[in-house]
Each structure stands twice: as C-alpha cells, then as structure tokens.
Write a protein that holds these residues in place. Sequence first.
Motif, PDB file in Angstrom:
ATOM      1  N   MET A   1     -38.521 -39.451  -3.983  1.00  0.00           N
ATOM      2  CA  MET A   1     -38.147 -39.398  -2.595  1.00  0.00           C
ATOM      3  C   MET A   1     -36.637 -39.536  -2.491  1.00  0.00           C
ATOM      4  N   LYS A   2     -36.082 -38.827  -1.496  1.00  0.00           N
ATOM      5  CA  LYS A   2     -34.632 -38.842  -1.299  1.00  0.00           C
ATOM      6  C   LYS A   2     -34.306 -38.925   0.183  1.00  0.00           C
ATOM      7  N   VAL A   3     -33.126 -39.485   0.478  1.00  0.00           N
ATOM      8  CA  VAL A   3     -32.578 -39.484   1.830  1.00  0.00           C
ATOM      9  C   VAL A   3     -31.152 -38.961   1.757  1.00  0.00           C
ATOM     10  N   LEU A   4     -30.637 -38.542   2.902  1.00  0.00           N
ATOM     11  CA  LEU A   4     -29.289 -37.995   2.987  1.00  0.00           C
ATOM     12  C   LEU A   4     -28.334 -39.077   3.479  1.00  0.00           C
ATOM     13  N   THR A   5     -27.274 -39.300   2.739  1.00  0.00           N
ATOM     14  CA  THR A   5     -26.252 -40.265   3.126  1.00  0.00           C
ATOM     15  C   THR A   5     -24.893 -39.591   3.091  1.00  0.00           C
ATOM     16  N   ALA A   6     -23.937 -40.198   3.777  1.00  0.00           N
ATOM     17  CA  ALA A   6     -22.571 -39.674   3.832  1.00  0.00           C
ATOM     18  C   ALA A   6     -21.679 -40.778   4.368  1.00  0.00           C
ATOM     19  N   ASN A   7     -20.413 -40.449   4.565  1.00  0.00           N
ATOM     20  CA  ASN A   7     -19.489 -41.334   5.258  1.00  0.00           C
ATOM     21  C   ASN A   7     -19.025 -40.607   6.511  1.00  0.00           C
ATOM     22  N   ARG A   8     -19.115 -41.298   7.639  1.00  0.00           N
ATOM     23  CA  ARG A   8     -18.683 -40.725   8.907  1.00  0.00           C
ATOM     24  C   ARG A   8     -17.180 -40.508   8.835  1.00  0.00           C
ATOM     25  N   LEU A   9     -16.728 -39.348   9.243  1.00  0.00           N
ATOM     26  CA  LEU A   9     -15.332 -38.975   9.084  1.00  0.00           C
ATOM     27  C   LEU A   9     -14.394 -39.793   9.974  1.00  0.00           C
ATOM     28  N   VAL A  10     -14.800 -40.150  11.169  1.00  0.00           N
ATOM     29  CA  VAL A  10     -13.877 -40.826  12.084  1.00  0.00           C
ATOM     30  C   VAL A  10     -13.525 -42.246  11.664  1.00  0.00           C
ATOM     31  N   ASP A  11     -14.429 -42.930  10.931  1.00  0.00           N
ATOM     32  CA  ASP A  11     -14.142 -44.317  10.574  1.00  0.00           C
ATOM     33  C   ASP A  11     -14.544 -44.698   9.149  1.00  0.00           C
ATOM     34  N   GLY A  12     -15.136 -43.775   8.393  1.00  0.00           N
ATOM     35  CA  GLY A  12     -15.500 -44.053   7.006  1.00  0.00           C
ATOM     36  C   GLY A  12     -16.800 -44.818   6.830  1.00  0.00           C
ATOM     37  N   GLU A  13     -17.477 -45.158   7.927  1.00  0.00           N
ATOM     38  CA  GLU A  13     -18.724 -45.926   7.872  1.00  0.00           C
ATOM     39  C   GLU A  13     -19.791 -45.161   7.082  1.00  0.00           C
ATOM     40  N   ALA A  14     -20.509 -45.874   6.215  1.00  0.00           N
ATOM     41  CA  ALA A  14     -21.646 -45.274   5.512  1.00  0.00           C
ATOM     42  C   ALA A  14     -22.746 -45.005   6.529  1.00  0.00           C
ATOM     43  N   VAL A  15     -23.284 -43.774   6.511  1.00  0.00           N
ATOM     44  CA  VAL A  15     -24.327 -43.373   7.446  1.00  0.00           C
ATOM     45  C   VAL A  15     -25.436 -42.645   6.703  1.00  0.00           C
ATOM     46  N   TRP A  16     -26.615 -42.593   7.340  1.00  0.00           N
ATOM     47  CA  TRP A  16     -27.784 -41.919   6.789  1.00  0.00           C
ATOM     48  C   TRP A  16     -28.357 -41.033   7.875  1.00  0.00           C
ATOM     49  N   PHE A  17     -28.912 -39.879   7.474  1.00  0.00           N
ATOM     50  CA  PHE A  17     -29.497 -38.969   8.451  1.00  0.00           C
ATOM     51  C   PHE A  17     -30.893 -39.466   8.787  1.00  0.00           C
ATOM     52  N   SER A  18     -31.128 -39.703  10.068  1.00  0.00           N
ATOM     53  CA  SER A  18     -32.375 -40.341  10.492  1.00  0.00           C
ATOM     54  C   SER A  18     -33.451 -39.321  10.853  1.00  0.00           C
ATOM     55  N   ALA A  19     -34.671 -39.820  10.904  1.00  0.00           N
ATOM     56  CA  ALA A  19     -35.801 -38.997  11.326  1.00  0.00           C
ATOM     57  C   ALA A  19     -35.646 -38.582  12.784  1.00  0.00           C
ATOM     58  N   ALA A  20     -34.753 -39.249  13.527  1.00  0.00           N
ATOM     59  CA  ALA A  20     -34.461 -38.891  14.918  1.00  0.00           C
ATOM     60  C   ALA A  20     -33.416 -37.770  14.986  1.00  0.00           C
ATOM     61  N   HIS A  21     -33.058 -37.208  13.839  1.00  0.00           N
ATOM     62  CA  HIS A  21     -32.135 -36.074  13.726  1.00  0.00           C
ATOM     63  C   HIS A  21     -30.721 -36.411  14.195  1.00  0.00           C
ATOM     64  N   ARG A  22     -30.248 -37.572  13.774  1.00  0.00           N
ATOM     65  CA  ARG A  22     -28.868 -37.975  14.048  1.00  0.00           C
ATOM     66  C   ARG A  22     -28.413 -38.860  12.894  1.00  0.00           C
ATOM     67  N   TRP A  23     -27.118 -39.119  12.821  1.00  0.00           N
ATOM     68  CA  TRP A  23     -26.570 -40.005  11.808  1.00  0.00           C
ATOM     69  C   TRP A  23     -26.700 -41.440  12.296  1.00  0.00           C
ATOM     70  N   SER A  24     -27.179 -42.314  11.416  1.00  0.00           N
ATOM     71  CA  SER A  24     -27.407 -43.709  11.747  1.00  0.00           C
ATOM     72  C   SER A  24     -26.622 -44.605  10.796  1.00  0.00           C
TER      73      SER A  24
END
Length: 102
Positions: A1-24
């Motif tokens: 199983m895998k999830v999508l993660t990234a860093n938000r560009l505006v502040d560098g915060e670690a974020v994950w793509f949620s089942a609600a179809h947005r970055w959390s």
Amino acid sequence: MKVLTANRLVDGEAVWFSAAHRWSETIEGSEIAADKAAEEHLEAIARAATDNNEVVDAALIDVQVVDGGIRPLRLREQIRAAGPTNRVDHGKQARPPVSQAA
C-alpha cells in the motif's frame, strides 16, 4: 500500500493527498493506493500539483494500516508524519489527535 506525500510550496509543510481529494497536513485520511492503477492515479495527481506549483518533492511512500491508522514504513516518513524528534511540544505530534470514524 502507498500514499502520496509532498511538501507544500508556500511554506514547506509536509502534506499528504487525502481521500477527500485535497492536500492535508496529516497522514490520517490519506488516499491509499492498493494496486498499480491506483498508484498511477496518485502519480498523475502529483504531476499536476507539481506543475501547478502547489507542492514539491511529491512521492509515493509505503505504508501499512495499523489499528485503523496509516503508518509509514520508513523512519524518514514516520518523522515527517509526526514532526521533529528533538521536541515533542512542536510539530505535528504536539497537535491534538485527529478523531477517526469507525
């Protein structure tokens, strides 16, 4: 199983793509890819979000579901999900727990 993660560009915060179809800002509630087609879907989301300058360093990470919670397998990703290791009163681990629906 895998999830999508990234860093938000505006502040560098670690974020994950949620089942609600947005970055959390928390890993809980992330959209989980259980097969190659779902992974490709998340990779397409990562490309679009990167192209739109929403996030940087988007990547799929390996996770497991433990007691209903999503847990990264690699230590690096566990730290990104929890926050700094030297102060438990800062970062994500200092925030109140996210309630989960049964």
